[in-house]
Design an enzyme around this catalytic site. Sequence first.
Site, short mmCIF file in Angstrom:
data_model
loop_
_atom_site.label_atom_id
_atom_site.label_comp_id
_atom_site.label_asym_id
_atom_site.label_seq_id
_atom_site.Cartn_x
_atom_site.Cartn_y
_atom_site.Cartn_z
N GLU A 189 -1.83 6.09 0.70
CA GLU A 189 -1.52 7.24 -0.59
C GLU A 189 -2.95 7.26 -1.07
OE1 GLU A 189 -0.44 3.00 -2.87
OE2 GLU A 189 1.60 3.34 -2.02
N GLU A 384 6.50 1.63 2.40
CA GLU A 384 6.82 0.25 1.94
C GLU A 384 8.96 1.33 1.19
OE1 GLU A 384 3.11 0.37 -0.50
OE2 GLU A 384 2.36 0.88 1.28
C1 BGP Z 1 1.49 0.16 -2.89
C2 BGP Z 1 0.40 -0.17 -2.00
C3 BGP Z 1 0.48 -1.50 -0.93
C4 BGP Z 1 1.29 -2.65 -2.07
C5 BGP Z 1 3.20 -1.60 -2.50
C6 BGP Z 1 3.47 -2.83 -3.51
O1 BGP Z 1 1.42 0.96 -3.63
O2 BGP Z 1 0.42 0.86 -0.75
O3 BGP Z 1 -0.83 -2.05 -0.67
O4 BGP Z 1 0.42 -2.65 -2.65
O5 BGP Z 1 2.24 -0.90 -3.60
O6 BGP Z 1 2.57 -2.96 -4.83
P1 BGP Z 1 1.72 -4.07 -5.23
O7 BGP Z 1 1.13 -4.61 -4.39
O8 BGP Z 1 0.98 -4.24 -6.83
O9 BGP Z 1 3.00 -5.16 -6.19
#
Ligand code: BGP
Length: 489
Positions: A189, A384
């Site tokens: 990201e 993801e």
């Molecule tokens: C994305 C990231 C991950 C993970 C995910 C879920 O943006 O790449 O590392 O964190 O978000 O978000 P969160 O962990 O804040 O629930």
Amino acid sequence: MKQFPKGFLWGGATAANQYEGGWNEGGKGISVSDCAKHHFGVSVEDYKAHNSITSQDVYDALESTDDSLYPKRNASDGYHRYKEDIALMAEMGFKVYRMSIAWSRIFPNGDELEPNEEGLKYYDDVFDELKKYNIEPLVTMSHYEPPIHLVLNYDGWASREVIDMFVRYVEVICNRYKDKVKYWLTFNEVDSMIRHPYTTGGLIEDRFPNRNFQEVIFQAMHHQFVASALATKICHDIIPGSLVGCMLTKLTYYPHTCKPEDVLQAQQDMRSTYCYSDTQVFGEYPAYLLAKFKNEGLNIKMEENDLKVMKDYPVDFVSFSYYMSSCSAKTTEGLSTATGNTITAVKNPYLKSSDWGWQIDPIGLRVSLVDLYDRYRKPLFIVENGMGAKDELINGTVDDQYRIDYFQEHFKEMYNAIVIDGVDLMGYTSWGCIDIVSESTKQMSKRYGFIYVDADDLGNGTYNRYKKKSFNWYKKVIETNGASLFDES
Ligand code: BGP
């Protein structure tokens, strides 16, 4: 019978900074994530507070021995338990496992000339364990893990010198793992640098007192674009047949009404994330981003060869994260808002929300797949997706039917995008296939996994693993290559 294409890469994802722990073991240096303190007293909707950090916070963290304040230091203790976890992934039938290499395990400070052998050996062991079960690694080179030494001595990615240090790191890991890893992502990201410049770029605003911080962020992002292109070249040179992807935060915005102003706002909001994957896929800055630099007086220093390197080495595929969707409106006064992945936007009245307020939108995943495939005409990879929830361990398991429902609906839309819309989707890795520390709020209690980890937000617990109800459900989906999604039974 309805099934996903033969060879579809089903699996799951973690990231070193949120899974491994072992923050000061094996010769590892301290990373930005090890200094990220929790803000548990703060509303989960206040992302700015959760991601705010000062130089003093970092100095305090470096002095602190209270790991409960820094959840990522122990995380899910994957550093010590990866063999058990990989065996559970194999039991589910994973074809691929997305993980990241912590830069600070390989170069503890980041500016050394020689790597840390203990760190290299650790990932050799992880890849060998995956090989035992024929699980393909998909490796992110940088996922929120820059060494803190680079932040305090070079101002992180704001410094052009960090490109050369990253290139040295990439040369080492590509040479070391050339026979074990063929799928790579450069930066997780890269667009998130705007929303959390410290985590992604090692940038702390108080270290740039006389600078326009927006300019610093885009200068750092330029350095990452150059580094990403060089990393793509290195991969292709050292590992013939390797595939390198960019990784985009796929934020999806709908106009709140059919008013042209709202439609335009949604288009602008969508472009505000696409312009970064555009840069890595087309190998050049889109006019929109260059116009932004000019209109906002952002003077981004680009050396002569930078643009040639970016143009010569674009990525091979586009990977992205997708969790939720939002609405856009020209004027938001009086409109309800909803949180999302490190954003707050206008709430969609037609969608339900997760425990953290993220709006659940399976059709939005299909919209996103079609949008990205039509835009780039390159293979896509969902790296993801998932639902953070407050799971409750009862009698050694978790009845997470809500998570099964989330996945069931999202997988059906993935199928539609492939079969009806013609999208070339390489695979899917659910986020946090095992419970890990959340990025935006640093909580273990925001659980994503098919596997429960017995640890709380302060790091207390046995760290034992337990299969949730969704564990066997996902196992069946993989076994039948998606056919079980459509069982009328
Ligand atoms: C994305 C990231 C991950 C993970 C995910 C879920 O943006 O790449 O590392 O964190 O978000 O978000 P969160 O962990 O804040 O629930």
